[in-house]
Motif scaffolding. Structure first.
Motif, PDB file in Angstrom:
ATOM      1  N   LYS A 484      66.053 -38.092 -27.494  1.00  0.00           N
ATOM      2  CA  LYS A 484      67.245 -38.228 -26.731  1.00  0.00           C
ATOM      3  C   LYS A 484      67.762 -39.589 -26.222  1.00  0.00           C
ATOM      4  N   ASP A 485      66.638 -39.792 -25.515  1.00  0.00           N
ATOM      5  CA  ASP A 485      66.959 -41.288 -24.403  1.00  0.00           C
ATOM      6  C   ASP A 485      67.030 -42.529 -25.409  1.00  0.00           C
ATOM      7  N   LYS A 486      66.102 -42.622 -26.246  1.00  0.00           N
ATOM      8  CA  LYS A 486      66.333 -43.821 -27.209  1.00  0.00           C
ATOM      9  C   LYS A 486      67.383 -43.717 -27.851  1.00  0.00           C
ATOM     10  N   TYR A 488      70.430 -42.549 -27.233  1.00  0.00           N
ATOM     11  CA  TYR A 488      71.352 -42.817 -26.226  1.00  0.00           C
ATOM     12  C   TYR A 488      71.483 -44.392 -26.165  1.00  0.00           C
ATOM     13  N   ASP A 489      70.190 -45.100 -25.884  1.00  0.00           N
ATOM     14  CA  ASP A 489      70.384 -46.232 -25.837  1.00  0.00           C
ATOM     15  C   ASP A 489      70.856 -47.112 -27.149  1.00  0.00           C
ATOM     16  N   TYR A 490      70.335 -46.694 -28.281  1.00  0.00           N
ATOM     17  CA  TYR A 490      71.005 -47.185 -29.466  1.00  0.00           C
ATOM     18  C   TYR A 490      72.587 -46.872 -29.909  1.00  0.00           C
ATOM     19  N   GLY A 491      73.004 -46.008 -29.051  1.00  0.00           N
ATOM     20  CA  GLY A 491      74.609 -45.578 -29.215  1.00  0.00           C
ATOM     21  C   GLY A 491      74.653 -44.662 -30.273  1.00  0.00           C
ATOM     22  N   PRO A 493      74.917 -40.859 -31.615  1.00  0.00           N
ATOM     23  CA  PRO A 493      75.037 -39.567 -31.319  1.00  0.00           C
ATOM     24  C   PRO A 493      74.005 -38.467 -31.695  1.00  0.00           C
ATOM     25  N   SER A 515      75.203 -40.196 -36.716  1.00  0.00           N
ATOM     26  CA  SER A 515      74.787 -39.312 -36.160  1.00  0.00           C
ATOM     27  C   SER A 515      73.365 -38.767 -36.585  1.00  0.00           C
TER      28      SER A 515
END
Length: 919
Positions: A484-486, A488-491, A493, A515
């Motif tokens: 989830k966090d990684k 998010y960092d990569y943009g 979805p 996505s």
């Protein structure tokens, strides 16, 4: 073109290509359609087809079935199409059905989903009294109120699609239509879009009904139950039943045979227990404690089903005894509730006849009879009485052998037509299967941590575009949390099953190309995303059923324990693995990587068989990460580098029956030729148009007569003119503005304005109209048709000698018993002797309905019978039906409503209770 085979070939060779803008024709799809067309012409009742991914099996079955419907002269069968997944239902209604409608094969399709996909506004209103109301914000409640007022279907997909309101599973479960709902007694039923939509499931005009396995099974089981006062939700005699994703059909059937109860229900029943209440409470506490212990011990299990031990069975037996002791003292209402629960609990104690388990996810206890195969076979026999049955899936064989599935379904090889189609895809060029090294046993605690490293690397290479399939909720949550966090960092979805409905998640994933979607069971089959939105499928482990799964235990009964793995567990795993792998390549332009994070493919004794299975499909297997990266980079540059096998009509196998000249096909060709001749200025009479019908309807009404306004324009025009002459009216003046198609038609029909060119006088016409018609003795095929209808519907009438009288007597009896579906069937399929008889009988309407004054609670009263509530009902009857008198008469605690004029009771809303169908 003179046969059904010609029509089918024209559709696949010309019309579909024109629609999709392609010259590619899939030979396996055309062959499938021809095979099904031949099956529909044969005497066989069952067909089983394995159609691999890419065959295009939906159109492969829909086209021949609808061609059969359109061009069959007497046996005009409609189609029920049942799927296992909501995704496939949505795909059919959004893609295939509009296409088939555009080429004139479908007119009245409907999607008939299960209850849990529909909204119940009453449940939202009920939430206002409970603590769970806080789940819904003021904005939520506003949207849902508007949805109730304006929705067309009440479906969750409509709420999330057209209304743009995403609702996660936790909230939806609070407002979905309950499985045990009794919508007819609901105070909100008059405006409910869900009820309005679901009532159309059995409309006689439906030519295609798209539903699910569960609802199909429930409908046929209801139809088989002679003691039931309810009718099935779906029409069970449509003619053709297609069961897609058939590899899941038996497990769904077993689920419908189950009897269940929950811990919370036992707690509710406690108020009816007067004797031994302390024992009852203690027993419930013991069951709850046992479930909690098993949840802790089975947190990582692949299934939420857990077998009951002797201790639990003893507790259930004690609960059953407590109920039986209380039954003797209970009031009638309490006794009914206790008796129902007692019969369920009794089954849990009969371990030789029943298999039982608990679902840890929802604290629900299940019990199902061990002789499920006998019941399944009875249901299949019932389906086959009036339907042709087509089972199809991409995974029905094990290494090309149908034995496993046919044994499970109790079908003898001689009674079914079987077919295995070739896969049209080039897996060698389009896909690579990657099995990483060093991840160890996927059932160990450290597996998720190791697997995440591989997942990260794959997501970097593909830039998202990934479906992660998990066999357990534990793995799904672990993978989701880990990336989830990684992401998010990569943009990128990230979506997870349960955040919103399956259809909405699928739509989002498809539209957002980079996505990632993390899911489980719902996405193993029926999930179809072509193109670059999906270039990577990651499967967490081989989808074996759990070793203690009660369903496996049930299916394995009677099989030697040493053979269960090879005869049950392994085939179940292979079918599910094939489905999962098949999510990747959905078209000839697709490419990508399938990753299986389970090295048992190389380390286990059965691993070699799995390798051979995958290689047999054409896949290349690798354990090299460098090979994965180079493969993907090459595909980004050059694409799939694959083509369909060159189509050749000469390679097709066409059955003799399907190739026989067909009268209606030939008539169509003549009709096309007529159009050509009309363009050349030649007049050929065609069927009357809607505009012409409207004009003549007004003429008939204004001049106080009525005729059947069906058939050719010339026939109807001539008859209207004849009657106008008989009435000494100004024919030319009345017919002056008739909407002719063209000048040629106007010139040809104008002769009837003076009754010239017919060779008959007005007197002759009058004599023909007033003279007695020659009576027609009923033909053998007419007698057999009516006999079958009388027997199927249990009518207590005999068949008369004169055809008209026989038809009318059956019609009146069906009308009296509110059997509107059967009336439509009679009108459509009665073997009329000629066009004249058809014109006369197919428009006949007569007889009287069985009428019963309704109870006030059936129209929204809650039983308190206040003046306010009765006033609302009165206003409703006046506004809706123009009632002139509404009188309330006392009847067993509530009131019965006398309504005038009494003809209002002929509306479907007032059908007597014993003739009601469930919603």
């Amino acid at each position: 073109m003179n046969s059904k085979a010609d029509v089918i070939l024209e559709i696949f060779e010309e019309k579909l290509g024109k629609h999709y803008g392609t010259s590619v024709i899939r030979e396996s799809q055309v062959q499938m359609a021809l095979d099904i067309g031949e099956f529909l012409e044969s005497s066989k009742r069952i067909m089983i087809i394995e159609a691999p991914v890419g065959t295009g099996k939906s159109l492969g079955v829909l086209v021949p079935a609808l061609v059969d419907r359109k061009y069959s002269i007497y046996n005009k069968r409609s189609l029920m199409y049942a799927t296992a997944t909501i995704n496939l239902q949505g795909q059919l209604m959004g893609s295939e059905i509009p296409l088939l409608s555009s080429i004139g094969l479908v007119k009245y399709p409907i999607i008939a989903k299960g209850k849990t996909h529909y909204y119940c506004h009453y449940r939202l209103r009920e939430q206002e009294r409970g603590k769970e109301y806080s789940l819904f914000s003021p904005r939520d409640r506003e949207v849902l109120e508007n949805f109730y007022q304006t929705s067309k279907t009440g479906q969750r997909s409509e709420l999330e699609g057209e209304y743009g309101f995403d609702i996660e599973d936790e909230k939806w479960k609070k407002v979905e239509l309950p499985m045990n709902s009794n919508c007819r007694d609901c105070s909100l039923s008059m405006l409910c879009p869900t009820i309005a939509h679901r009532r159309r499931f059995k409309s006689p005009e439906n030519d295609v009904v798209i539903t699910n396995h569960d609802q199909l099974i429930t409908s046929f089981l209801t139809a088989m139950d002679e003691e039931s006062i309810y009718e099935p939700v779906l029409q069970t005699d449509m003619g053709i039943v297609v069961i897609d994703e058939a590899h899941e059909f038996l497990e769904t059937f077993i689920g419908r045979l189950e009897k269940t109860f929950t811990i919370s229900y036992l707690k509710k029943v406690e108020k009816y227990i007067d004797q031994d209440k302390h024992k009852w409470t203690k027993s419930i506490h013991e069951l709850r404690k046992w479930i909690e212990t098993n949840k802790e011990n089975n947190e990582k299990a692949d299934t939420g089903r857990y077998m009951l031990n002797d201790s639990v069975l003893a507790t259930l037996k004690e609960l059953n005894q407590i109920i039986n002791d209380n039954l003797f003292r209970a009031s009638l209402k309490k006794a009914e509730i206790l008796d129902q629960l007692s019969s369920v609990l009794y089954r849990f104690t009969q371990t030789t006849k029943y298999t039982s388990w608990v679902s840890l996810e929802n604290n629900m206890f299940h019990v199902v009879e061990n002789n499920y195969k006998e019941v399944f076979r009875k249901m299949l026999n019932h389906i086959m009485k009036v339907n042709k049955v087509i089972f199809m899936s991409g995974t029905l064989t094990v290494n090309g052998d149908f034995s496993y599935i046919m044994n499970q379904w109790d079908i003898h090889p001689r009674e079914a037509m079987t077919k295995i189609l070739n896969c049209p895809f080039d897996y060698k060029n389009q896909a690579l299967i990657y099995i990483p090294e060093g991840l160890g046993d996927p059932n160990k605690d450290e597996f998720i941590g190791k697997a995440l490293e591989e997942v990260y690397n794959l997501l970097k290479v593909t830039g998202g575009r990934t479906l992660l399939l998990n066999t357990s909720k534990h793995h799904m949550d672990g993978i989701y949390t880990g990336i989830k966090d990684k992401l998010y960092d990569y943009g990128i979805p990230l979506y997870k099953q349960g955040e919103s409905g399956v259809e909405k998640l699928t739509e989002r994933f498809k539209e957002t190309e980079e996505s990632v979607l993390v899911g489980s069971g719902s996405f193993f089959s029926g999930f179809s995303i072509a193109g670059t939105s999906l270039t990577s499928v990651i499967i967490n482990k081989l989808p074996f059923p759990a070793h203690n799964d009660p369903i496996v235990e049930l299916i394995s009964r009677g099989i030697d324990k040493n053979k269960i793995f090879n005869q049950v567990s392994y085939p179940m795993m292979v079918n599910k693995l094939d489905q999962a792998v098949g999510r990747l390549i959905r078209s000839i332009e697709d490419y990508g990587i399938v990753t299986i994070l389970d090295e048992r493919i190389y380390t286990a004794s059965y691993g070699k068989k799995i390798q051979e299975l995958l290689k047999g499909h054409g896949y290349i297997l690798t354990r090299s990460w460098d090979e994965v990266k180079s493969f993907y980079v090459k595909k980004l540059e050059k694409g799939a580098e694959a083509e369909y096998k060159q189509y050749s009509r000469s390679s097709l196998i066409m059955g003799d029956q399907l190739c026989k000249p067909n009268k209606k096909v030939i008539q169509k060709e003549k009709h096309i030729q007529q159009k050509i001749e009309q363009k050349k200025g030649l007049y050929i009479s065609r069927n009357i148009t809607k505009t012409q019908t409207s004009f003549l309807t007004k003429v008939c009404r204004d001049n106080e007569f009525m005729i059947i306004l069906k058939g050719s324009t010339e026939l109807v025009f001539k008859e209207v003119c004849s009657i106008l002459y008989l009435k000494d009216l100004q024919v030319k003046e009345i017919m002056r503005d008739f909407p002719y198609r063209n000048d040629t038609e106007k010139e040809e029909l104008s002769k009837y304005l003076e009754l010239k060119g017919t060779g008959r006088t007005v007197e002759i016409v009058h004599a023909e109209r007033m003279g007695e018609k020659k009576t027609k003795i009923i033909k053998k095929e007419q007698r057999e048709f009516l006999k079958g209808l009388i027997e199927n519907e249990g009518l207590n009438i005999s068949i008369e000698r004169i055809a008209n009288n026989a038809y009318i007597s059956v019609y009146k009896e069906l009308y009296n018993k509110w059997k509107d579906t059967q009336l439509q069937y009679l009108r459509k399929y009665f073997p009329y002797q000629d066009e004249e008889e058809k014109r006369e009988l197919s428009t006949y309407h007569g007889g009287e309905r069985k009428r019963v004054y309704p109870l006030c609670v059936k129209l929204g009263c809650d039983g308190t019978c206040s003046e306010e509530q009765h006033g609302k009902i009165t206003q409703y009857l006046v506004d809706t039906y123009k009632a002139t008198r509404v009188l309330y008469m006392e009847a067993k605690e509530v009131h019965r409503i006398q309504i005038e004029p009494i003809e209002i009771l002929d509306h479907a809303e007032f059908r007597p209770d014993e003739l009601l169908q469930t919603v």
